[in-house]
Design a protein around this motif. Structure first.
Motif, PDB file in Angstrom:
ATOM      1  N   ILE A 100     -31.567  80.741 -58.721  1.00  0.00           N
ATOM      2  CA  ILE A 100     -30.177  80.730 -58.041  1.00  0.00           C
ATOM      3  C   ILE A 100     -28.793  81.137 -58.956  1.00  0.00           C
ATOM      4  O   ILE A 100     -28.340  81.483 -58.220  1.00  0.00           O
ATOM      5  CB  ILE A 100     -29.457  79.251 -58.644  1.00  0.00           C
ATOM      6  CG1 ILE A 100     -31.015  77.704 -57.838  1.00  0.00           C
ATOM      7  CG2 ILE A 100     -27.992  78.321 -59.095  1.00  0.00           C
ATOM      8  CD1 ILE A 100     -30.354  76.475 -58.875  1.00  0.00           C
ATOM      9  N   LEU A 101     -29.473  81.467 -60.592  1.00  0.00           N
ATOM     10  CA  LEU A 101     -28.464  82.381 -61.093  1.00  0.00           C
ATOM     11  C   LEU A 101     -28.526  83.790 -60.739  1.00  0.00           C
ATOM     12  O   LEU A 101     -27.431  84.556 -60.085  1.00  0.00           O
ATOM     13  CB  LEU A 101     -28.648  82.330 -62.070  1.00  0.00           C
ATOM     14  CG  LEU A 101     -28.499  81.475 -63.481  1.00  0.00           C
ATOM     15  CD1 LEU A 101     -28.865  81.180 -65.186  1.00  0.00           C
ATOM     16  CD2 LEU A 101     -26.832  81.532 -63.192  1.00  0.00           C
ATOM     17  N   ALA A 102     -29.921  84.557 -59.994  1.00  0.00           N
ATOM     18  CA  ALA A 102     -29.725  85.767 -58.892  1.00  0.00           C
ATOM     19  C   ALA A 102     -28.941  85.847 -57.909  1.00  0.00           C
ATOM     20  O   ALA A 102     -28.759  86.276 -57.902  1.00  0.00           O
ATOM     21  CB  ALA A 102     -31.194  85.727 -58.870  1.00  0.00           C
ATOM     22  N   SER A 103     -29.318  84.843 -57.135  1.00  0.00           N
ATOM     23  CA  SER A 103     -28.308  83.983 -56.234  1.00  0.00           C
ATOM     24  C   SER A 103     -26.699  84.055 -56.039  1.00  0.00           C
ATOM     25  O   SER A 103     -26.471  84.972 -55.503  1.00  0.00           O
ATOM     26  CB  SER A 103     -28.969  83.164 -54.793  1.00  0.00           C
ATOM     27  OG  SER A 103     -28.182  81.978 -56.321  1.00  0.00           O
ATOM     28  N   LEU A 114     -25.743  74.917 -65.560  1.00  0.00           N
ATOM     29  CA  LEU A 114     -24.929  76.343 -65.710  1.00  0.00           C
ATOM     30  C   LEU A 114     -24.984  76.611 -64.125  1.00  0.00           C
ATOM     31  O   LEU A 114     -24.028  77.218 -63.616  1.00  0.00           O
ATOM     32  CB  LEU A 114     -25.504  76.403 -66.463  1.00  0.00           C
ATOM     33  CG  LEU A 114     -24.231  78.124 -67.191  1.00  0.00           C
ATOM     34  CD1 LEU A 114     -22.567  77.216 -67.429  1.00  0.00           C
ATOM     35  CD2 LEU A 114     -24.579  78.732 -67.786  1.00  0.00           C
ATOM     36  N   ALA A 115     -26.073  77.147 -63.947  1.00  0.00           N
ATOM     37  CA  ALA A 115     -26.342  78.026 -61.775  1.00  0.00           C
ATOM     38  C   ALA A 115     -25.848  76.904 -61.580  1.00  0.00           C
ATOM     39  O   ALA A 115     -25.217  77.469 -60.673  1.00  0.00           O
ATOM     40  CB  ALA A 115     -27.653  77.892 -62.068  1.00  0.00           C
ATOM     41  N   HIS A 116     -25.571  75.635 -60.709  1.00  0.00           N
ATOM     42  CA  HIS A 116     -26.033  75.437 -60.242  1.00  0.00           C
ATOM     43  C   HIS A 116     -23.823  75.187 -59.742  1.00  0.00           C
ATOM     44  O   HIS A 116     -23.378  75.173 -59.002  1.00  0.00           O
ATOM     45  CB  HIS A 116     -25.130  73.553 -60.389  1.00  0.00           C
ATOM     46  CG  HIS A 116     -25.510  72.932 -59.088  1.00  0.00           C
ATOM     47  ND1 HIS A 116     -24.123  71.975 -59.213  1.00  0.00           N
ATOM     48  CD2 HIS A 116     -25.756  72.116 -57.817  1.00  0.00           C
ATOM     49  CE1 HIS A 116     -23.853  71.484 -58.139  1.00  0.00           C
ATOM     50  NE2 HIS A 116     -25.131  71.516 -56.925  1.00  0.00           N
ATOM     51  N   GLY A 117     -23.239  75.477 -61.421  1.00  0.00           N
ATOM     52  CA  GLY A 117     -21.857  75.582 -60.945  1.00  0.00           C
ATOM     53  C   GLY A 117     -21.078  77.063 -61.254  1.00  0.00           C
ATOM     54  O   GLY A 117     -20.552  77.327 -60.483  1.00  0.00           O
ATOM     55  N   THR A 118     -21.995  77.829 -61.344  1.00  0.00           N
ATOM     56  CA  THR A 118     -21.912  79.402 -60.629  1.00  0.00           C
ATOM     57  C   THR A 118     -21.982  79.489 -58.858  1.00  0.00           C
ATOM     58  O   THR A 118     -21.329  80.476 -58.630  1.00  0.00           O
ATOM     59  CB  THR A 118     -23.032  79.971 -61.218  1.00  0.00           C
ATOM     60  OG1 THR A 118     -24.065  79.733 -60.697  1.00  0.00           O
ATOM     61  CG2 THR A 118     -23.253  79.962 -63.080  1.00  0.00           C
ATOM     62  N   ASN A 119     -22.926  78.121 -58.334  1.00  0.00           N
ATOM     63  CA  ASN A 119     -23.262  78.756 -57.110  1.00  0.00           C
ATOM     64  C   ASN A 119     -22.220  77.965 -55.898  1.00  0.00           C
ATOM     65  O   ASN A 119     -21.995  77.812 -55.637  1.00  0.00           O
ATOM     66  CB  ASN A 119     -24.715  78.528 -56.993  1.00  0.00           C
ATOM     67  CG  ASN A 119     -25.052  79.129 -55.093  1.00  0.00           C
ATOM     68  OD1 ASN A 119     -24.982  78.798 -54.813  1.00  0.00           O
ATOM     69  ND2 ASN A 119     -25.463  80.331 -55.593  1.00  0.00           N
ATOM     70  N   ASP A 120     -22.327  75.953 -56.136  1.00  0.00           N
ATOM     71  CA  ASP A 120     -21.697  75.565 -56.125  1.00  0.00           C
ATOM     72  C   ASP A 120     -21.009  74.920 -55.885  1.00  0.00           C
ATOM     73  O   ASP A 120     -19.625  74.943 -55.037  1.00  0.00           O
ATOM     74  CB  ASP A 120     -22.803  74.248 -55.597  1.00  0.00           C
ATOM     75  CG  ASP A 120     -23.929  73.819 -55.074  1.00  0.00           C
ATOM     76  OD1 ASP A 120     -24.721  74.634 -55.197  1.00  0.00           O
ATOM     77  OD2 ASP A 120     -24.379  72.783 -53.925  1.00  0.00           O
ATOM     78  N   ALA A 175     -12.940  69.026 -60.820  1.00  0.00           N
ATOM     79  CA  ALA A 175     -13.910  68.227 -58.976  1.00  0.00           C
ATOM     80  C   ALA A 175     -15.616  68.127 -59.330  1.00  0.00           C
ATOM     81  O   ALA A 175     -15.805  66.897 -59.336  1.00  0.00           O
ATOM     82  CB  ALA A 175     -13.662  68.397 -57.289  1.00  0.00           C
ATOM     83  N   ILE A 176     -15.816  69.498 -59.571  1.00  0.00           N
ATOM     84  CA  ILE A 176     -17.471  69.132 -59.027  1.00  0.00           C
ATOM     85  C   ILE A 176     -18.266  68.821 -61.042  1.00  0.00           C
ATOM     86  O   ILE A 176     -19.506  67.841 -60.727  1.00  0.00           O
ATOM     87  CB  ILE A 176     -18.293  70.560 -59.613  1.00  0.00           C
ATOM     88  CG1 ILE A 176     -19.603  69.922 -57.949  1.00  0.00           C
ATOM     89  CG2 ILE A 176     -18.320  71.344 -60.259  1.00  0.00           C
ATOM     90  CD1 ILE A 176     -20.180  71.866 -57.803  1.00  0.00           C
ATOM     91  N   ALA A 177     -17.248  68.794 -61.462  1.00  0.00           N
ATOM     92  CA  ALA A 177     -17.795  68.149 -62.924  1.00  0.00           C
ATOM     93  C   ALA A 177     -17.831  66.692 -63.432  1.00  0.00           C
ATOM     94  O   ALA A 177     -18.514  65.748 -63.293  1.00  0.00           O
ATOM     95  CB  ALA A 177     -16.948  68.623 -64.310  1.00  0.00           C
ATOM     96  N   LEU A 178     -16.688  66.164 -62.022  1.00  0.00           N
ATOM     97  CA  LEU A 178     -16.646  65.096 -62.277  1.00  0.00           C
ATOM     98  C   LEU A 178     -17.486  63.789 -60.959  1.00  0.00           C
ATOM     99  O   LEU A 178     -18.013  62.767 -61.829  1.00  0.00           O
ATOM    100  CB  LEU A 178     -14.741  64.492 -61.980  1.00  0.00           C
ATOM    101  CG  LEU A 178     -13.385  64.673 -62.338  1.00  0.00           C
ATOM    102  CD1 LEU A 178     -12.169  64.354 -61.976  1.00  0.00           C
ATOM    103  CD2 LEU A 178     -13.839  63.552 -64.370  1.00  0.00           C
ATOM    104  N   ASN A 182     -21.566  72.411 -65.785  1.00  0.00           N
ATOM    105  CA  ASN A 182     -20.682  72.929 -64.201  1.00  0.00           C
ATOM    106  C   ASN A 182     -19.786  73.165 -64.050  1.00  0.00           C
ATOM    107  O   ASN A 182     -19.707  74.270 -63.536  1.00  0.00           O
ATOM    108  CB  ASN A 182     -21.559  71.054 -63.247  1.00  0.00           C
ATOM    109  CG  ASN A 182     -22.606  71.463 -62.247  1.00  0.00           C
ATOM    110  OD1 ASN A 182     -22.730  72.262 -61.244  1.00  0.00           O
ATOM    111  ND2 ASN A 182     -23.044  70.423 -63.216  1.00  0.00           N
ATOM    112  N   LEU A 183     -19.311  73.110 -65.320  1.00  0.00           N
ATOM    113  CA  LEU A 183     -17.742  72.892 -65.197  1.00  0.00           C
ATOM    114  C   LEU A 183     -17.366  74.283 -65.587  1.00  0.00           C
ATOM    115  O   LEU A 183     -16.873  75.924 -65.544  1.00  0.00           O
ATOM    116  CB  LEU A 183     -17.110  72.133 -65.946  1.00  0.00           C
ATOM    117  CG  LEU A 183     -15.262  72.792 -66.847  1.00  0.00           C
ATOM    118  CD1 LEU A 183     -14.582  72.629 -65.526  1.00  0.00           C
ATOM    119  CD2 LEU A 183     -14.877  71.327 -67.503  1.00  0.00           C
ATOM    120  N   VAL A 184     -18.527  74.946 -67.160  1.00  0.00           N
ATOM    121  CA  VAL A 184     -18.254  75.637 -67.523  1.00  0.00           C
ATOM    122  C   VAL A 184     -18.753  77.151 -66.339  1.00  0.00           C
ATOM    123  O   VAL A 184     -18.530  78.348 -66.349  1.00  0.00           O
ATOM    124  CB  VAL A 184     -19.345  75.669 -69.101  1.00  0.00           C
ATOM    125  CG1 VAL A 184     -19.552  77.373 -68.881  1.00  0.00           C
ATOM    126  CG2 VAL A 184     -18.831  75.302 -69.877  1.00  0.00           C
ATOM    127  N   GLY A 185     -19.968  76.523 -65.420  1.00  0.00           N
ATOM    128  CA  GLY A 185     -20.683  77.642 -64.621  1.00  0.00           C
ATOM    129  C   GLY A 185     -19.254  78.479 -63.705  1.00  0.00           C
ATOM    130  O   GLY A 185     -19.444  79.553 -62.489  1.00  0.00           O
TER     131      GLY A 185
END
Length: 445
Positions: free
Chosen positions: A266-269, A186-192, A227-230, A53-56
């Motif tokens: 998710i990645l496409a969106s 990974l996709a969640h990090g790029t979106n949320d 924050a999202i990673a924690l 999530n942090l990387v994304g």
């Protein structure tokens, strides 16, 4: 860059708190099936999801731009309005987490921002066309697309391996589950994570710290990602358990297909700037995988409850945020009152959750009450939270030890108390009767 005021600082801290709740609220999207099938240990799974999530969070900023300059008119609102919107989203996230309901953190945020803006600046400050095109339409279309993709992938997967022994392919599919779960994280990090970046950027713009249409600064991206990673590492164990029971009985091939389809959507969106709900996408993919397996069953009663919750998220978060906006608009004392009330609500919810704690040690245990689930034979008891057992099942249900165990459990439930040693009673009765009858006859004589 101008000095960040105290109010903007409060808004930024509140945005990071929301990001934290978003992390543990949505951990189940990527890791519920992986944890329940035993592909990864619970703490290992959430740790891997947190890192990805942090990387994304650093891969894209398109969704952040949609929120910071798309949904509402930043020139028509004040920082306290954003603060009220975040409070509405946080309260809804905590309430749904308490009951283990996988609702949408994204729609809670959208509802909070829209509700607070409507109550404070009127409908003219909300960009209805953007809300329709980049929030509402994706909310309907994305789960359908993910579901169809997962259904097609599941059917193809089973067709390709129909002549192989299930035990030979199980290990490979479990490895595939780990890879696909990593992709979802990974996709969640790029979106949320970007949604919080967008809110923080919007606060900086409304406070005059950044120019209009500016992108998120690096420190905003970093803090939102951390924050999202924690929050993800903390693990939303209640929601993981709920999604562990799932909308269907997921086997490793289905889990792999569902997670791969969800990650693709998710990645496409994220690339297109659509701020969709990862919860809805993953749930749609799980239902599609259930329909894709021959003999698979989707629990539509559970799905219906989730659909109702999704429909309530936007208005419920909006109403809470609207009330908070009216109070915060009264001045400094109003902002303070909203902060105190939000802290009190959060503490009360946390205290209530401690009465029946759920963590990594009991997330897979079937010790929560059974649910009444509608199946092909009508209403029947369904053990709660046991995807680990369901993963090993095939359709139709096996008639081996598992069925015998279920039958034994049913017998135990119907057996009255005090009959745990039936073998002793026949032995006791014959022993008593022969001994007593001669004595009775002698006494009669």
């Amino acid at each position: 860059m101008e000095h960040i005021t105290l109010l903007i600082g409060i808004v930024i801290i509140t945005a990071l708190v929301f990001d934290f709740t978003n992390g543990f609220h949505d951990t189940a999207n990527a890791m519920a099936t992986t944890i329940s099938t035993g592909a990864l240990r619970p703490k290992t799974a959430v740790a891997m999801s947190a890192v990805l999530n942090l990387v994304g969070a650093f891969l894209s900023v398109e969704v952040a731009k949609t929120i910071s300059g798309g949904i509402v008119d930043e020139s028509g609102i004040q920082p306290e309005v954003i603060f009220a919107g975040l409070v509405g989203a946080i309260v809804w996230n905590l309430l749904t987490w308490l009951v283990g309901l996988p609702s949408s953190s994204s729609h809670a945020l959208y509802g909070g921002l829209i509700g607070a803006t409507l109550f404070s600046a009127g409908s003219s400050a909300v960009h209805v066309d953007v809300v329709m095109m980049k929030v509402l339409i994706p909310a309907v279309a994305a789960p359908l697309v993910a579901g169809l993709a997962a259904m097609a992938a599941t059917r193809l997967t089973y067709r390709l391996t129909e002549k192989r022994d299930e035990r030979d392919t199980a290990k490979g599919y479990r490895a595939g589950q780990i890879a696909s779960a990593a992709l979802v994280s990974l996709a969640h990090g790029t979106n949320d994570a970007q949604k919080t970046m967008g809110v923080m950027t919007l606060a900086l713009i409304t406070g005059g710290v950044l120019d209009p249409d500016a992108g998120p600064p690096f420190w905003v991206i970093t803090s939102a990602g951390v924050a999202i990673a924690l929050g993800t590492y903390l693990g939303g164990w209640r929601i993981i358990r709920t999604m562990g029971k799932g909308l269907t009985d997921i086997q490793p091939p289905q889990g792999f297909s569902a997670q791969t389809g969800a990650a693709t959507v998710i990645l496409a969106s994220s690339h297109l700037g659509f701020g969709l709900s990862t919860t809805q996408v993953c749930s749609g993919a799980i239902m599609g995988s259930g329909l894709g397996r021959k003999g698979g069953v989707v629990r539509w009663s559970t799905a219906t409850r989730m659909f109702i919750a999704w429909g309530l998220t936007l208005p419920a978060a909006g109403l809470v945020a609207g009330a908070a906006a009216l109070l915060a608009g009264q001045g400094d004392w109003g902002v303070t009152a909203v902060a105190v009330l939000a802290l009190a609500a959060g503490f009360a919810i946390w205290k209530k959750s401690r009465r029946q704690p759920v963590d990594h040690t009991n997330v897979n245990t079937p010790d929560i009450p059974a649910q009444r689930t509608s199946g092909s034979e009508g209403l029947q008891d369904e053990p709660a939270g046991v995807v680990t057992a369901a993963v090993q099942a095939v359709s139709p249900p096996p008639a081996g030890p598992a069925a015998a165990q279920v039958s034994g459990q049913a017998t135990d439930r119907s057996e009255p108390a005090g009959t745990s040693e039936p073998a002793d009673k026949p032995a006791d009765k014959p022993a008593d009767k022969p001994a007593n009858k001669p004595a009775d006859k002698a006494a009669a004589v």
